[in-house]
Design a protein around this motif. Sequence first.
Motif, PDB file in Angstrom:
ATOM      1  N   LYS A 118      27.446 -81.341 -43.755  1.00 42.53           N
ATOM      2  CA  LYS A 118      26.739 -81.992 -44.266  1.00 42.53           C
ATOM      3  C   LYS A 118      25.227 -82.620 -43.728  1.00 42.53           C
ATOM      4  O   LYS A 118      25.360 -82.502 -43.376  1.00 42.53           O
ATOM      5  CB  LYS A 118      27.663 -82.870 -44.776  1.00 42.53           C
ATOM      6  CG  LYS A 118      27.077 -83.963 -45.378  1.00 42.53           C
ATOM      7  CD  LYS A 118      28.045 -84.782 -45.780  1.00 42.53           C
ATOM      8  CE  LYS A 118      27.830 -86.301 -46.966  1.00 42.53           C
ATOM      9  NZ  LYS A 118      29.218 -87.108 -46.980  1.00 42.53           N
ATOM     10  N   ILE A 166      36.907 -94.128 -48.040  1.00 46.19           N
ATOM     11  CA  ILE A 166      35.996 -92.973 -48.048  1.00 46.19           C
ATOM     12  C   ILE A 166      36.120 -93.318 -46.324  1.00 46.19           C
ATOM     13  O   ILE A 166      35.846 -93.999 -45.793  1.00 46.19           O
ATOM     14  CB  ILE A 166      35.188 -93.260 -47.960  1.00 46.19           C
ATOM     15  CG1 ILE A 166      34.910 -93.471 -50.109  1.00 46.19           C
ATOM     16  CG2 ILE A 166      33.739 -92.649 -47.545  1.00 46.19           C
ATOM     17  CD1 ILE A 166      34.888 -91.681 -51.102  1.00 46.19           C
ATOM     18  N   GLU A 170      31.387 -89.895 -43.319  1.00 50.44           N
ATOM     19  CA  GLU A 170      31.298 -89.488 -43.901  1.00 50.44           C
ATOM     20  C   GLU A 170      29.841 -89.870 -44.347  1.00 50.44           C
ATOM     21  O   GLU A 170      28.524 -89.559 -45.591  1.00 50.44           O
ATOM     22  CB  GLU A 170      31.848 -89.130 -44.882  1.00 50.44           C
ATOM     23  CG  GLU A 170      33.274 -88.895 -44.847  1.00 50.44           C
ATOM     24  CD  GLU A 170      32.791 -86.964 -44.737  1.00 50.44           C
ATOM     25  OE1 GLU A 170      31.809 -86.347 -46.261  1.00 50.44           O
ATOM     26  OE2 GLU A 170      33.306 -86.166 -44.196  1.00 50.44           O
ATOM     27  N   LEU A 171      29.514 -91.428 -44.005  1.00 51.04           N
ATOM     28  CA  LEU A 171      28.287 -91.411 -44.173  1.00 51.04           C
ATOM     29  C   LEU A 171      27.257 -92.116 -43.000  1.00 51.04           C
ATOM     30  O   LEU A 171      27.770 -92.497 -42.098  1.00 51.04           O
ATOM     31  CB  LEU A 171      28.883 -93.372 -44.997  1.00 51.04           C
ATOM     32  CG  LEU A 171      29.815 -93.330 -45.934  1.00 51.04           C
ATOM     33  CD1 LEU A 171      30.328 -94.958 -46.184  1.00 51.04           C
ATOM     34  CD2 LEU A 171      28.984 -93.683 -46.884  1.00 51.04           C
ATOM     35  N   ASN A 186      19.897-100.281 -52.881  1.00 52.15           N
ATOM     36  CA  ASN A 186      21.054-100.058 -52.145  1.00 52.15           C
ATOM     37  C   ASN A 186      21.540-101.934 -51.573  1.00 52.15           C
ATOM     38  O   ASN A 186      22.351-102.918 -51.768  1.00 52.15           O
ATOM     39  CB  ASN A 186      22.468 -98.781 -51.566  1.00 52.15           C
ATOM     40  CG  ASN A 186      22.767 -97.839 -52.577  1.00 52.15           C
ATOM     41  OD1 ASN A 186      23.793 -97.880 -53.571  1.00 52.15           O
ATOM     42  ND2 ASN A 186      22.366 -96.306 -52.917  1.00 52.15           N
ATOM     43  N   ASP A 206      28.708 -93.195 -62.457  1.00 51.67           N
ATOM     44  CA  ASP A 206      27.999 -92.696 -61.781  1.00 51.67           C
ATOM     45  C   ASP A 206      27.318 -93.601 -59.722  1.00 51.67           C
ATOM     46  O   ASP A 206      27.055 -93.193 -59.060  1.00 51.67           O
ATOM     47  CB  ASP A 206      26.632 -92.400 -62.028  1.00 51.67           C
ATOM     48  CG  ASP A 206      26.239 -93.950 -63.061  1.00 51.67           C
ATOM     49  OD1 ASP A 206      27.149 -94.913 -63.242  1.00 51.67           O
ATOM     50  OD2 ASP A 206      25.397 -93.943 -63.186  1.00 51.67           O
ATOM     51  N   HIS A 207      28.194 -94.498 -60.447  1.00 44.61           N
ATOM     52  CA  HIS A 207      28.012 -96.116 -58.600  1.00 44.61           C
ATOM     53  C   HIS A 207      28.948 -95.487 -57.774  1.00 44.61           C
ATOM     54  O   HIS A 207      28.919 -96.364 -56.492  1.00 44.61           O
ATOM     55  CB  HIS A 207      27.445 -96.913 -59.567  1.00 44.61           C
ATOM     56  CG  HIS A 207      26.349 -96.992 -60.572  1.00 44.61           C
ATOM     57  ND1 HIS A 207      25.274 -97.431 -59.503  1.00 44.61           N
ATOM     58  CD2 HIS A 207      26.546 -97.250 -61.502  1.00 44.61           C
ATOM     59  CE1 HIS A 207      24.363 -97.553 -60.336  1.00 44.61           C
ATOM     60  NE2 HIS A 207      24.643 -97.704 -62.350  1.00 44.61           N
ATOM     61  N   ASN A 209      30.001 -93.210 -55.587  1.00 42.84           N
ATOM     62  CA  ASN A 209      29.127 -93.067 -54.396  1.00 42.84           C
ATOM     63  C   ASN A 209      28.271 -93.828 -53.105  1.00 42.84           C
ATOM     64  O   ASN A 209      28.332 -94.213 -52.847  1.00 42.84           O
ATOM     65  CB  ASN A 209      28.533 -91.757 -54.947  1.00 42.84           C
ATOM     66  CG  ASN A 209      28.955 -90.342 -54.689  1.00 42.84           C
ATOM     67  OD1 ASN A 209      30.531 -90.779 -55.036  1.00 42.84           O
ATOM     68  ND2 ASN A 209      28.535 -89.251 -55.630  1.00 42.84           N
ATOM     69  N   ASN A 210      27.801 -95.119 -54.728  1.00 43.12           N
ATOM     70  CA  ASN A 210      27.352 -95.736 -53.523  1.00 43.12           C
ATOM     71  C   ASN A 210      28.328 -96.440 -53.338  1.00 43.12           C
ATOM     72  O   ASN A 210      27.598 -97.992 -52.635  1.00 43.12           O
ATOM     73  CB  ASN A 210      26.449 -97.027 -55.220  1.00 43.12           C
ATOM     74  CG  ASN A 210      25.137 -95.672 -55.113  1.00 43.12           C
ATOM     75  OD1 ASN A 210      24.317 -94.740 -54.459  1.00 43.12           O
ATOM     76  ND2 ASN A 210      24.330 -95.617 -56.421  1.00 43.12           N
ATOM     77  N   ARG A 213      28.542 -97.541 -49.138  1.00 45.06           N
ATOM     78  CA  ARG A 213      27.444 -97.457 -48.893  1.00 45.06           C
ATOM     79  C   ARG A 213      27.462-100.063 -48.412  1.00 45.06           C
ATOM     80  O   ARG A 213      27.237-100.508 -47.778  1.00 45.06           O
ATOM     81  CB  ARG A 213      26.649 -97.174 -48.401  1.00 45.06           C
ATOM     82  CG  ARG A 213      26.095 -96.167 -48.093  1.00 45.06           C
ATOM     83  CD  ARG A 213      25.035 -95.105 -49.057  1.00 45.06           C
ATOM     84  NE  ARG A 213      25.787 -94.104 -48.914  1.00 45.06           N
ATOM     85  CZ  ARG A 213      24.981 -93.156 -47.760  1.00 45.06           C
ATOM     86  NH1 ARG A 213      25.194 -94.074 -46.615  1.00 45.06           N
ATOM     87  NH2 ARG A 213      25.435 -91.034 -47.422  1.00 45.06           N
TER      88      ARG A 213
END
Length: 467
Positions: A118, A166, A170-171, A186, A206-207, A209-210, A213
Amino acid sequence: MTVRTRFAPSPTGFIHLGNLRSALYPWAFARKMGGQFILRIEDTDQERSSQEAVDVIIEGMRWLGLDIDEGPFYQMQRMERYRTVIAQMLQEGLAYPCYMSEVELNALREAQMANKEKPRYNGLWRPEAGKTLPPIPADIQPVIRFKNPLSGSVVWDDAVKGRIEISNEELDDLVIARPDGTPTYNFCVVVDDLDMKITHVIRGDDHVNNTPRQINILKALGGIPPVYAHLPTVLNEQGEKMSKRNGAMSVRDYERGGYMPEAVLNYLARLGWSHGDAEVFTQEQFVAWFDLDHLGKSPAQHNPEKLLWLNHHYIQHADPVDLAQRVEPFAKQLGIEYHQGPDWVGVVKLLKDRANTLIEIAEGAQLFYQKNISHDAAQLATHLKPEVIPALQEFMQRFEASDGTQPAIAAAMKETLSQHGLKMPALAMPIRYALFATTQTPAIDAVMALMGKKETLARLQNCLKIG
């Protein structure tokens, strides 16, 4: 706890129904809970943002009746606040300067993808105990990165999607400020939500994934994450995400197209939320019924026919005086001098049951106010046959002797038809064509009552002369 929600659009010139739904639900939740609804303009994209686009957003919300309690707040006016927080984070070791160049970063990503990994920042400039950082290059302006936790998970119970977890692995370490010092999206969102004490974030999925974080940054700053509700996408008729590119209409298009704001609000409310089988409801009912538990989990699909049906319903049930005022701007556009001629409210009342939009009412009203009517001789002869003329003349006498009300006109027509052994169309069609040069009109007795004796008889007499 006082509920505080927000709508945070980007002013890039186009706001469609899917965007407005993201304003409607947080507004309704704030109103239901006796809280506050905040408007925040996320205008950091200076190339695409404009005051005109902001005006469109505010006008669209006002048109739907979505009043705000605070704002609008503009992110560009809060830059000093963001810089202050970034400086504080650097001082407390929550963030750090990263001097990796764009060339190096691209090379790193390419290598990771080649290894089927990734793509992510590798923490080269992240300060750790006992770690020696590379020499600071003289020709690179650093970005500022947030020190994301290296272990554990970000977990939240989404009001729509349920429990989401999550892994922090992954971040990577998010860039929170660009080389020129400009804070990133963000980061600004987190500071805004923290400063504005937002308790519930209701926004498009659509947010999603934000969100992890943002939660990590918020916690690092000592904040408590709000309740998140990520709304499924609104799809167009073809099943694609609603957007300008895919033919979505702007909210201004609906207003200019003669739609009632009540109908649009009712439609939007059902585009991802439900209350039993209720299809038609007032704004007050919507607020009283609204909750996060009944938000839909699947994408909602735009149905123009359903919206048009609702608009027709609201027009049918509207107060005639109020409706007449709403139709006036469209009448003016068509050049209708509605102050001169039949009673304007009466005309609108007569037309409203068959209209789908306010424009259709205005177009129908043109018949009643046209000055010079041009009759086609052949059409006139077709309708004004010799055997009908005596019946028409007798009706005109009965009409002139009546009180001019709709019941009296209907009685005069019935008596005339009986006297001459005719059926209704034999008399109604010639009268329609004589009055308006068309046979498509509402009930002819109601039409003549509105037109009045003088104008009706003058038009009929004129056609008898021509015929």
